[in-house]
Design a protein around this motif. Structure first.
Motif, PDB file in Angstrom:
ATOM      1  N   GLU A  16       0.976  -1.128   0.038  1.00 46.47           N
ATOM      2  CA  GLU A  16       0.084   0.077   0.083  1.00 46.47           C
ATOM      3  C   GLU A  16       0.811   1.272   0.075  1.00 46.47           C
ATOM      4  O   GLU A  16       0.722   2.202  -0.727  1.00 46.47           O
ATOM      5  N   ASN A  17       1.996   1.249   0.931  1.00 46.85           N
ATOM      6  CA  ASN A  17       2.571   2.474   0.806  1.00 46.85           C
ATOM      7  C   ASN A  17       3.510   2.670  -0.407  1.00 46.85           C
ATOM      8  O   ASN A  17       3.564   3.864  -0.931  1.00 46.85           O
ATOM      9  N   TYR A  18       3.809   1.647  -1.119  1.00 43.51           N
ATOM     10  CA  TYR A  18       4.675   1.573  -2.418  1.00 43.51           C
ATOM     11  C   TYR A  18       3.582   2.160  -3.638  1.00 43.51           C
ATOM     12  O   TYR A  18       3.801   3.037  -4.460  1.00 43.51           O
ATOM     13  N   ALA A  19       2.281   1.849  -3.395  1.00 41.84           N
ATOM     14  CA  ALA A  19       1.183   2.226  -4.328  1.00 41.84           C
ATOM     15  C   ALA A  19       0.752   3.883  -4.295  1.00 41.84           C
ATOM     16  O   ALA A  19       0.799   4.517  -5.075  1.00 41.84           O
ATOM     17  N   ILE A  20       0.981   4.176  -2.924  1.00 39.36           N
ATOM     18  CA  ILE A  20       0.915   5.543  -2.812  1.00 39.36           C
ATOM     19  C   ILE A  20       2.024   6.264  -3.222  1.00 39.36           C
ATOM     20  O   ILE A  20       1.940   7.288  -3.884  1.00 39.36           O
ATOM     21  N   LYS A  21       3.010   5.905  -3.083  1.00 33.36           N
ATOM     22  CA  LYS A  21       4.354   6.494  -3.582  1.00 33.36           C
ATOM     23  C   LYS A  21       4.343   6.697  -5.002  1.00 33.36           C
ATOM     24  O   LYS A  21       4.752   7.573  -5.599  1.00 33.36           O
ATOM     25  N   THR A  22       4.235   5.294  -5.561  1.00 34.61           N
ATOM     26  CA  THR A  22       4.167   5.306  -7.053  1.00 34.61           C
ATOM     27  C   THR A  22       2.990   5.690  -7.784  1.00 34.61           C
ATOM     28  O   THR A  22       2.872   5.583  -9.153  1.00 34.61           O
ATOM     29  N   LYS A  23       1.931   6.063  -7.013  1.00 32.03           N
ATOM     30  CA  LYS A  23       0.614   6.331  -7.768  1.00 32.03           C
ATOM     31  C   LYS A  23       0.060   5.328  -8.557  1.00 32.03           C
ATOM     32  O   LYS A  23      -0.509   5.420  -9.534  1.00 32.03           O
ATOM     33  N   THR A  24       0.286   4.154  -8.174  1.00 36.33           N
ATOM     34  CA  THR A  24      -0.060   2.975  -8.951  1.00 36.33           C
ATOM     35  C   THR A  24      -1.103   1.953  -7.924  1.00 36.33           C
ATOM     36  O   THR A  24      -0.707   1.790  -7.054  1.00 36.33           O
ATOM     37  N   HIS A  25      -1.945   1.541  -8.574  1.00 37.38           N
ATOM     38  CA  HIS A  25      -3.058   0.667  -7.642  1.00 37.38           C
ATOM     39  C   HIS A  25      -2.513  -0.426  -7.226  1.00 37.38           C
ATOM     40  O   HIS A  25      -1.739  -1.227  -7.835  1.00 37.38           O
ATOM     41  N   PRO A  26      -2.549  -1.031  -5.792  1.00 38.93           N
ATOM     42  CA  PRO A  26      -1.794  -1.986  -5.091  1.00 38.93           C
ATOM     43  C   PRO A  26      -2.031  -3.303  -5.953  1.00 38.93           C
ATOM     44  O   PRO A  26      -1.376  -4.268  -6.070  1.00 38.93           O
ATOM     45  N   LYS A  27      -3.225  -3.463  -6.646  1.00 36.64           N
ATOM     46  CA  LYS A  27      -3.831  -4.723  -7.396  1.00 36.64           C
ATOM     47  C   LYS A  27      -2.676  -4.770  -8.485  1.00 36.64           C
ATOM     48  O   LYS A  27      -2.131  -5.901  -8.781  1.00 36.64           O
ATOM     49  N   ILE A  28      -2.282  -3.722  -9.019  1.00 38.97           N
ATOM     50  CA  ILE A  28      -1.366  -3.604 -10.332  1.00 38.97           C
ATOM     51  C   ILE A  28       0.155  -3.994  -9.831  1.00 38.97           C
ATOM     52  O   ILE A  28       0.703  -4.948 -10.495  1.00 38.97           O
ATOM     53  N   ILE A  29       0.453  -3.255  -8.738  1.00 41.91           N
ATOM     54  CA  ILE A  29       1.707  -3.611  -7.832  1.00 41.91           C
ATOM     55  C   ILE A  29       1.905  -5.171  -7.392  1.00 41.91           C
ATOM     56  O   ILE A  29       2.780  -5.762  -8.050  1.00 41.91           O
ATOM     57  N   THR A  30       0.750  -5.486  -7.073  1.00 42.95           N
ATOM     58  CA  THR A  30       0.840  -7.035  -6.582  1.00 42.95           C
ATOM     59  C   THR A  30       1.080  -7.861  -7.784  1.00 42.95           C
ATOM     60  O   THR A  30       1.798  -8.954  -7.614  1.00 42.95           O
ATOM     61  N   LYS A  31       0.243  -7.509  -8.902  1.00 45.97           N
ATOM     62  CA  LYS A  31       0.349  -8.576 -10.054  1.00 45.97           C
ATOM     63  C   LYS A  31       1.787  -8.359 -10.582  1.00 45.97           C
ATOM     64  O   LYS A  31       2.622  -9.495 -10.969  1.00 45.97           O
ATOM     65  N   ASN A  32       2.377  -7.111 -10.703  1.00 46.00           N
ATOM     66  CA  ASN A  32       3.837  -6.897 -11.524  1.00 46.00           C
ATOM     67  C   ASN A  32       4.658  -7.739 -10.599  1.00 46.00           C
ATOM     68  O   ASN A  32       5.468  -8.204 -10.949  1.00 46.00           O
ATOM     69  N   ASN A  33       4.765  -7.593  -9.166  1.00 47.11           N
ATOM     70  CA  ASN A  33       5.605  -8.076  -8.403  1.00 47.11           C
ATOM     71  C   ASN A  33       5.675  -9.555  -8.328  1.00 47.11           C
ATOM     72  O   ASN A  33       6.733 -10.020  -8.266  1.00 47.11           O
ATOM     73  N   THR A  34       4.329 -10.264  -8.076  1.00 45.51           N
ATOM     74  CA  THR A  34       4.320 -11.661  -8.100  1.00 45.51           C
ATOM     75  C   THR A  34       4.695 -12.199  -9.325  1.00 45.51           C
ATOM     76  O   THR A  34       5.342 -13.269  -9.486  1.00 45.51           O
TER      77      THR A  34
END
Ligand code: ANZ
Length: 724
Positions: A16-34
């Motif tokens: 969530e913190n990373y999402a806020i920082k990069t203005k990217t939805h946590p769902k997208i971040i989770t998908k990219n990271n996994t």
């Protein structure tokens, strides 16, 4: 038949913190990271069963996390309570205890305050004793058991009541030293104690009391109980409590060194025998009365055990005897309290499982019907924490407004989400049946696989995650949803790989080693081998690029040995080392001593290298035992050798014990120069060993007839002559 699964526990603050920082939805971040992690794990060659992959943020998964919450609620183990939470005034956010480091916010480093909020709580304390006792059913390392036990922290003592003069209320205290009851010179309540507001009105210094209460509520427990901190408090002037043993009246104070949620939130103060009470009494000039003495003259405060003095009819008893008698005398109860607190299960955050509860003005809190699960997270544009400490979900009115499952009237959804520990509290069960949409897992499958036989992981999860998941598992077992009441049998600890120079890898320090680059430069097998070779598995060890070059060279040697194979070659000395290495590597894998297994294989490879030609069977055995460590290289050589099936489907070689010793030779046994017997011994037997064996021989013993030999002559490799 081993289940070796992998999955993603991906809700929580870091995303969530990373999402806020990069203005990217946590769902997208989770998908990219996994996606990245999956690719990396595959490139390192982990043999996970990818068909069982789970993700805790997937609605088909968290449906069951929510289902378990509902079961906890139905059994009265989930409840809502106004509680003090950690509040970061700078980030405007509620923090979990574990997100507060030394009293400061993990995110911004500013001091954290306490704030009162309604929170969902889970009654883990109801399971405290079982969580403590049942560690005996596991094979966890002692270090893990001790940490869990300290965290649960049972404390045996008594509860008893002091009446308040002119009031129907009583002050209930918890003490581990009821034997010191005659030494009580005042009583202390925690500033948050429910009796305080009423008593403050009876007192003559109401305003001062209020001010003190407000100030202490802002402080953290850690700060309040720090040993070296100067104690503060305030007397409730005019309020008096009565000691149930002596009927003596003592003053009542409030002080923030007494915590609201430990024991009863109130203490009987005995300054002669308790460190904190002593410091407090000295500061505020309160009387100190000695009631326990031992043989040695002790200075006060004396916190040890001894014999009672100044204690009326109990004088002369030992502390132990007195505890029982005094508890009975004052009608107290023997009680065990725990350091463990109920689990604050609410987060005012977006990236978590919605808590499946609905609030109706008429019916109060109503659980979401099971058929309506999962309650999915709404897709929102804005998941920033709000100014007032509400969850960001609170402003999604379309989602919040719903109907009451009981009366059908308008109602509102709970907007708090679950903490990141929720999904990981049961994920191991889902691996056994990952696609089931009728149940979290089928009973037969749960029975088939049984407990997690071996749980490996980092040391940081020994207290929180391990405790939370044991609690959920015990609960699931109580409602008949799982077949056993402990989730894990064994637990091992992985040491972390530190950055070069021995500091923790972190982006800000610029010392992060990216496996992708290592694999590109040196290969996946050298990376694997190096990580296992760098030192004992459970220790933190610094990355060292020079050493990875060393293991890479070892693999190159293994590769070159292909050219030396000659199926005609017979070499008994290589038989010995081959069989010894097979045995050693097998045993070392069992104990996770991977580093010593690898050095054994290095020794073997050096011996193979010295030869002009090597037998095919020795080399193939080496490849088979090296294959789990360096799967890619071994597979490739295996195919070069003409095999068409995978080396990873080969049977593990069996060490032939008879070939582990060097050749046998025959020694002639003489007594006084006459041949009496022969002895078969290993060729490399030492002189001492040979002589001892000769003297134990039956024929020799007969000729010695109980006498000591005058002399024992040894001709290496040929004979032993015993002179009587
Ligand atoms: C009187 C007494 C006399 C105590 C004495 C100790 C020594 P552990 O062992 O950690 O469980 N206590 C009880 N509730 C408390 C609270 N909410 N906040 C702070 N302190 C509290 O400690 C139990 C002891 O801690 C209790 O026993 C009580 O002080 C204090 F010679 O009671 B004792």
């Amino acid at each position: 038949n081993v289940l070796f699964p992998i999955g993603w526990d991906a809700f929580g603050l870091p995303t969530e913190n990373y999402a806020i920082k990069t203005k990217t939805h946590p769902k997208i971040i989770t998908k990219n990271n996994t996606d990245t992690f999956r690719k990396q794990l595959k490139s390192v060659g982990f043999s996970f069963d990818w068909s069982r992959e789970v993700n805790t943020t997937d609605p088909s998964y968290y449906k069951w996390t929510q289902w378990i919450f509902l079961q906890l609620y139905k059994q009265g183990l989930a409840y809502k309570k106004r509680a003090l939470i950690n509040w970061c005034p700078s980030c405007k956010i509620g923090l979990a205890n574990e997100e507060v480091i030394d009293g400061k916010c993990e995110r911004c480093g500013n001091p954290v305050e306490k704030r009162e909020k309604e929170q969902w709580m889970l009654a883990i304390t109801k399971y405290a004793q079982r969580l403590y006792d049942d560690l005996d059913k596991t094979q966890f390392p002692d270090r893990v058991k001790i940490l869990q036990r300290n965290w649960i922290g049972p404390s045996n003592g008594s509860e008893l009541e002091f009446s308040i003069k002119g009031s129907v209320n009583k002050i209930r205290v918890f003490t581990t030293r009821i034997d010191t009851l005659f030494g009580v010179t005042y009583v202390v309540l925690a500033p948050e104690h429910p009796l305080v507001s009423g008593l403050a009105l009876d007192a003559t210094n109401t305003a001062e009391i209020e001010a003190y209460v407000q100030e202490s509520k802002r402080k953290l427990d850690l700060e309040r109980t720090a040993e070296d901190r100067e104690k503060t408090g305030i007397e409730l002037k005019g309020v008096r409590a009565t000691n149930p043993a002596t009927s003596e009246e003592v003053p009542v104070w409030i002080a923030d060194y007494v915590l609201a949620d430990y024991g009863t939130g109130a203490v009987m103060a005995v300054p002669a025998h308790d460190e904190r009470d002593h410091a407090f009494a000295k500061k505020y000039n309160l009387p100190i009365k000695e009631v326990v003495k031992n043989d040695k003259e002790e200075v006060l405060p004396f916190a040890g055990y001894g014999k009672l003095i100044n204690s009326g009819q109990f004088d002369g008893l030992t502390s132990e005897e007195a505890k029982k008698k005094i508890t009975e005398f004052v009608g107290g109860q023997t009680i065990t309290t725990y350091k463990l607190r109920d689990w604050v299960f609410s987060r005012q955050r977006y990236w978590g499982e919605p808590i499946p509860m609905i609030h109706c003005v008429k019916d109060g809190w109503v659980p979401v019907p099971e058929k309506d699960l999962p309650v999915t997270l709404p897709n929102v544009e804005n998941y920033l924490p709000t100014d007032n400490g509400e969850s960001p979900l609170a402003i999604v009115t379309d989602w919040v407004n719903t109907t009451c499952p009981v009366c059908g009237g308008p109602a509102k959804r709970e907007t708090d989400t679950m903490p990141n520990w929720a999904g990981s509290s049961w994920y191991f069960l889902r691996y056994m049946d990952p696609q089931n949409d009728e149940k979290f897992a089928d009973q037969d499958k749960l029975k088939y696989w049984g407990q997690v036989d071996w749980y490996n992981g980092g040391a940081e999860h020994i207290t929180l995650h391990l405790l939370y998941s044991r609690f959920w598992h015990k609960f699931l077992s109580d409602i008949g949803a799982v077949p056993q009441d402990e989730p894990y049998l064994r637990r091992s600890i992985t040491g972390i790989v530190l950055g070069e120079g021995g500091v923790k890898m972190s982006k800000s320090k610029g010392n992060v080693i990216n496996p992708d680059t290592v694999i590109q430069t040196y290969g996946a097998d050298p990376l694997r081998l190096y990580e296992m070779f760098m030192g004992p598995f459970d220790q933190a060890i610094a990355w060292d690029t020079k050493s990875i070059i060393g293991v890479r060279r070892f693999l190159e040697k293994v590769w070159r040995l292909q050219n030396k194979i000659n199926h005609e070659t017979k070499d008994p000395s290589l038989d010995i080392i081959t069989n010894k290495t097979i045995k050693k590597v097998g045993e070392d894998i069992e104990t996770m001593s991977f580093n010593t297994a690898i050095s054994a294989m290095m020794i073997m490879v050096n011996s193979l290298e010295e030869k002009d030609s090597i037998p095919g069977n020795s080399y193939e055995s080496l490849l088979k035992i090296l294959a789990p460590f360096a799967p890619f290289v071994c597979e490739e050589i295996w195919h070069n050798l003409g095999h068409i099936t995978s080396i990873h489907k080969e049977i593990w070689p069996v060490a032939d014990e008879s070939k582990m010793v060097s050749e046998q030779i025959k020694l002639v046994l003489q007594v006084n120069g006459k041949v009496r017997d022969t002895l078969i011994v290993p060729a490399n037997m030492s002189e001492d060993e040979a002589k001892t064996a000769a003297l134990k021989n039956e024929s020799v013993q007969k000729w010695l007839a109980g006498n000591q030999p005058k002399q024992v002559i040894y001709v290496p490799g040929r004979l032993i002559n015993v002179v009587t």
